[in-house]
Design a protein around this motif. Sequence first.
Motif, PDB file in Angstrom:
ATOM      1  N   ILE A  32     -43.684  -3.632  88.957  1.00  0.00           N
ATOM      2  CA  ILE A  32     -42.823  -2.826  88.087  1.00  0.00           C
ATOM      3  C   ILE A  32     -42.892  -3.331  86.648  1.00  0.00           C
ATOM      4  O   ILE A  32     -43.001  -2.540  85.704  1.00  0.00           O
ATOM      5  N   ILE A  33     -42.836  -4.656  86.478  1.00  0.00           N
ATOM      6  CA  ILE A  33     -42.921  -5.229  85.135  1.00  0.00           C
ATOM      7  C   ILE A  33     -44.260  -4.884  84.498  1.00  0.00           C
ATOM      8  O   ILE A  33     -44.320  -4.452  83.343  1.00  0.00           O
ATOM      9  N   CYS A  34     -45.332  -5.066  85.248  1.00  0.00           N
ATOM     10  CA  CYS A  34     -46.667  -4.774  84.716  1.00  0.00           C
ATOM     11  C   CYS A  34     -46.814  -3.302  84.350  1.00  0.00           C
ATOM     12  O   CYS A  34     -47.356  -2.965  83.292  1.00  0.00           O
ATOM     13  N   ALA A  35     -46.330  -2.418  85.209  1.00  0.00           N
ATOM     14  CA  ALA A  35     -46.413  -0.991  84.928  1.00  0.00           C
ATOM     15  C   ALA A  35     -45.560  -0.638  83.709  1.00  0.00           C
ATOM     16  O   ALA A  35     -45.954   0.202  82.889  1.00  0.00           O
ATOM     17  N   GLY A  36     -44.409  -1.284  83.572  1.00  0.00           N
ATOM     18  CA  GLY A  36     -43.523  -1.018  82.439  1.00  0.00           C
ATOM     19  C   GLY A  36     -44.149  -1.381  81.101  1.00  0.00           C
ATOM     20  O   GLY A  36     -43.807  -0.812  80.067  1.00  0.00           O
ATOM     21  N   PHE A  37     -45.071  -2.328  81.122  1.00  0.00           N
ATOM     22  CA  PHE A  37     -45.768  -2.738  79.902  1.00  0.00           C
ATOM     23  C   PHE A  37     -47.199  -2.211  79.872  1.00  0.00           C
ATOM     24  O   PHE A  37     -48.051  -2.755  79.154  1.00  0.00           O
ATOM     25  N   ASP A  38     -47.462  -1.153  80.639  1.00  0.00           N
ATOM     26  CA  ASP A  38     -48.771  -0.504  80.695  1.00  0.00           C
ATOM     27  C   ASP A  38     -49.901  -1.495  80.950  1.00  0.00           C
ATOM     28  O   ASP A  38     -51.004  -1.367  80.413  1.00  0.00           O
ATOM     29  N   TYR A  39     -49.633  -2.499  81.769  1.00  0.00           N
ATOM     30  CA  TYR A  39     -50.621  -3.502  82.173  1.00  0.00           C
ATOM     31  C   TYR A  39     -51.256  -4.229  80.994  1.00  0.00           C
ATOM     32  O   TYR A  39     -52.373  -4.716  81.078  1.00  0.00           O
ATOM     33  N   ASP A  40     -50.514  -4.317  79.877  1.00  0.00           N
ATOM     34  CA  ASP A  40     -50.984  -5.038  78.686  1.00  0.00           C
ATOM     35  C   ASP A  40     -50.646  -6.521  78.869  1.00  0.00           C
ATOM     36  O   ASP A  40     -49.472  -6.895  78.857  1.00  0.00           O
ATOM     37  N   PRO A  41     -51.669  -7.387  79.026  1.00  0.00           N
ATOM     38  CA  PRO A  41     -51.396  -8.800  79.301  1.00  0.00           C
ATOM     39  C   PRO A  41     -50.577  -9.491  78.213  1.00  0.00           C
ATOM     40  O   PRO A  41     -49.735 -10.335  78.512  1.00  0.00           O
ATOM     41  N   GLU A  42     -50.803  -9.134  76.964  1.00  0.00           N
ATOM     42  CA  GLU A  42     -50.039  -9.769  75.880  1.00  0.00           C
ATOM     43  C   GLU A  42     -48.574  -9.383  75.942  1.00  0.00           C
ATOM     44  O   GLU A  42     -47.690 -10.230  75.774  1.00  0.00           O
ATOM     45  N   ALA A  43     -48.294  -8.125  76.188  1.00  0.00           N
ATOM     46  CA  ALA A  43     -46.907  -7.658  76.268  1.00  0.00           C
ATOM     47  C   ALA A  43     -46.207  -8.263  77.485  1.00  0.00           C
ATOM     48  O   ALA A  43     -45.047  -8.679  77.402  1.00  0.00           O
ATOM     49  N   ILE A  44     -46.921  -8.328  78.606  1.00  0.00           N
ATOM     50  CA  ILE A  44     -46.339  -8.913  79.820  1.00  0.00           C
ATOM     51  C   ILE A  44     -46.050 -10.394  79.588  1.00  0.00           C
ATOM     52  O   ILE A  44     -44.963 -10.886  79.906  1.00  0.00           O
ATOM     53  N   GLY A  45     -47.015 -11.103  79.027  1.00  0.00           N
ATOM     54  CA  GLY A  45     -46.832 -12.529  78.754  1.00  0.00           C
ATOM     55  C   GLY A  45     -45.682 -12.784  77.799  1.00  0.00           C
ATOM     56  O   GLY A  45     -44.873 -13.696  78.006  1.00  0.00           O
ATOM     57  N   LYS A  46     -45.587 -11.970  76.754  1.00  0.00           N
ATOM     58  CA  LYS A  46     -44.498 -12.123  75.789  1.00  0.00           C
ATOM     59  C   LYS A  46     -43.152 -11.921  76.480  1.00  0.00           C
ATOM     60  O   LYS A  46     -42.214 -12.697  76.278  1.00  0.00           O
TER      61      LYS A  46
END
Length: 62
Positions: A32-46
């Motif tokens: 859910i978190i990954c999908a919420g950030f469109d699988y953008d690694p930088e956004a997920i990491g942030k």
Amino acid sequence: MHQLTNKQYEEYKRLCHARDHGQMLTPDGLRIICAGFDYDPEAIGKHMLETLAKFQAKENKI
């Protein structure tokens, strides 16, 4: 039959408490978190680092 040490039992109780209070990240939660950030690694990491900082600040206040 295996016996648990006191340390193992305390860790087990801590994990049960975390599970019961929604404090564990499940595979579905991560999806859910990954999908919420469109699988953008930088956004997920942030997001993860910001969330970690909030938890650590909260723990330090207690």
